[in-house]
Design a protein around this motif. Sequence first.
Motif, PDB file in Angstrom:
ATOM      1  N   ALA A   1       0.835  -1.209   0.000  1.00 44.72           N
ATOM      2  CA  ALA A   1       0.000   0.000   0.000  1.00 44.72           C
ATOM      3  C   ALA A   1       0.863   1.248   0.000  1.00 44.72           C
ATOM      4  O   ALA A   1       0.514   2.262   0.582  1.00 44.72           O
ATOM      5  CB  ALA A   1      -0.932  -0.008   1.209  1.00 44.72           C
TER       6      ALA A   1
ATOM      7  N   LEU B   1      -2.237   7.624  -3.115  1.00 40.90           N
ATOM      8  CA  LEU B   1      -3.092   7.631  -1.930  1.00 40.90           C
ATOM      9  C   LEU B   1      -3.152   9.031  -1.329  1.00 40.90           C
ATOM     10  O   LEU B   1      -4.232   9.525  -0.971  1.00 40.90           O
ATOM     11  CB  LEU B   1      -2.565   6.645  -0.890  1.00 40.90           C
ATOM     12  CG  LEU B   1      -2.481   5.162  -1.259  1.00 40.90           C
ATOM     13  CD1 LEU B   1      -1.967   4.349  -0.070  1.00 40.90           C
ATOM     14  CD2 LEU B   1      -3.827   4.625  -1.711  1.00 40.90           C
TER      15      LEU B   1
ATOM     16  N   VAL C   1      -8.165  -0.117  -1.104  1.00 34.63           N
ATOM     17  CA  VAL C   1      -6.950  -0.838  -1.446  1.00 34.63           C
ATOM     18  C   VAL C   1      -7.170  -2.324  -1.177  1.00 34.63           C
ATOM     19  O   VAL C   1      -7.666  -2.707  -0.113  1.00 34.63           O
ATOM     20  CB  VAL C   1      -5.741  -0.345  -0.611  1.00 34.63           C
ATOM     21  CG1 VAL C   1      -4.535  -1.243  -0.828  1.00 34.63           C
ATOM     22  CG2 VAL C   1      -5.394   1.089  -0.975  1.00 34.63           C
TER      23      VAL C   1
ATOM     24  N   PRO D   1      -0.109  -4.131   3.713  1.00 33.54           N
ATOM     25  CA  PRO D   1      -0.304  -2.682   3.678  1.00 33.54           C
ATOM     26  C   PRO D   1       0.676  -1.898   4.545  1.00 33.54           C
ATOM     27  O   PRO D   1       0.978  -0.750   4.254  1.00 33.54           O
ATOM     28  CB  PRO D   1      -1.741  -2.506   4.185  1.00 33.54           C
ATOM     29  CG  PRO D   1      -1.962  -3.697   5.073  1.00 33.54           C
ATOM     30  CD  PRO D   1      -1.198  -4.814   4.425  1.00 33.54           C
TER      31      PRO D   1
ATOM     32  N   SER E   1       5.184   3.182   5.631  1.00 36.84           N
ATOM     33  CA  SER E   1       3.817   3.215   5.080  1.00 36.84           C
ATOM     34  C   SER E   1       2.954   4.252   5.792  1.00 36.84           C
ATOM     35  O   SER E   1       1.761   4.046   6.011  1.00 36.84           O
ATOM     36  CB  SER E   1       3.173   1.833   5.190  1.00 36.84           C
ATOM     37  OG  SER E   1       3.089   1.422   6.549  1.00 36.84           O
TER      38      SER E   1
ATOM     39  N   PHE F   1      -0.450   5.437   4.026  1.00 36.88           N
ATOM     40  CA  PHE F   1      -1.546   4.487   4.192  1.00 36.88           C
ATOM     41  C   PHE F   1      -2.051   4.491   5.625  1.00 36.88           C
ATOM     42  O   PHE F   1      -3.264   4.526   5.869  1.00 36.88           O
ATOM     43  CB  PHE F   1      -1.111   3.077   3.801  1.00 36.88           C
ATOM     44  CG  PHE F   1      -2.094   2.026   4.245  1.00 36.88           C
ATOM     45  CD1 PHE F   1      -3.229   1.750   3.503  1.00 36.88           C
ATOM     46  CD2 PHE F   1      -1.900   1.331   5.446  1.00 36.88           C
ATOM     47  CE1 PHE F   1      -4.160   0.813   3.938  1.00 36.88           C
ATOM     48  CE2 PHE F   1      -2.817   0.396   5.885  1.00 36.88           C
ATOM     49  CZ  PHE F   1      -3.948   0.134   5.130  1.00 36.88           C
TER      50      PHE F   1
ATOM     51  N   TYR G   1      -5.936   5.194   6.543  1.00 40.43           N
ATOM     52  CA  TYR G   1      -6.735   4.068   7.025  1.00 40.43           C
ATOM     53  C   TYR G   1      -7.252   4.330   8.441  1.00 40.43           C
ATOM     54  O   TYR G   1      -8.427   4.098   8.740  1.00 40.43           O
ATOM     55  CB  TYR G   1      -5.903   2.789   6.994  1.00 40.43           C
ATOM     56  CG  TYR G   1      -6.657   1.572   7.489  1.00 40.43           C
ATOM     57  CD1 TYR G   1      -7.685   1.013   6.727  1.00 40.43           C
ATOM     58  CD2 TYR G   1      -6.349   0.999   8.714  1.00 40.43           C
ATOM     59  CE1 TYR G   1      -8.383  -0.102   7.178  1.00 40.43           C
ATOM     60  CE2 TYR G   1      -7.042  -0.115   9.174  1.00 40.43           C
ATOM     61  CZ  TYR G   1      -8.059  -0.654   8.401  1.00 40.43           C
ATOM     62  OH  TYR G   1      -8.758  -1.742   8.861  1.00 40.43           O
TER      63      TYR G   1
END
Length: 238
Positions: A55, A66, A74, A79, A84, A87, A91
């Motif tokens: 991700a 993103l 996704v 992820p 990251s 993400f 999220y």
Amino acid sequence: MINKIAASVAEALTGIEDGATVLIGGFGTAGIPGELIDGLIDQGARELTVVNNNAGNGDTGLAALLKAGRVRKVICSFPRQADSHVFDALYRSGQLELELVPQGNLAERLRAAGAGIGAFFTPTGFGTELAKNADGSAKETRVINGKPYVLEYPIFGDVALIKAERGDRWGNLTYRKAARNFGPVMATAAKRTIASVYGIAELGSFDPEAVVTPGIHVSAIVQIPRVATQAGGFKEAA
């Protein structure tokens, strides 16, 4: 005359619509089609469902897509990693939907789409939260030869963005080592496949046995410059 060579990334990406399911090749940074992702950001499609092994890394490539707010959902295997943060933030704030799929299941669901398989049973995920649908209901299961299995369905794409090593004007592709990863199965699973390539081969110069993705699965190719990656990658000879 068949000629699938696009003059630019923008030309190759023409027609991708809002709400499209976009299959994006790459395993971490290996084989990630960064130039095509940047082009997709410029192209402007929104509310996308993105399928990738990961991700995003750092602030570039998939993470940049993103961060630009273009992705609604996704579907991926891994992820979260050390870099990251894009993400993670989206999220945790509820701005991004995630469907977590075991890596082997992800590859097989993509392959099934290209092979015309309606669904398949797999032992992976049985007895875990991954054996539930998004609404919390249980996926169909079956015991085959004494072993429990979960029913999984193909993942189809409206478009696939992949990176290859070389291509010819018919769209035949070869890859470089581990950068191949999800490219071949994604190319067969999408209605339209766009590949970036480092080199354009003369038609007929490929050994047919060396072609990994036949041109029938490819809609357009676009040549990109080869540059050294942050992790070392390919370096031009001095």
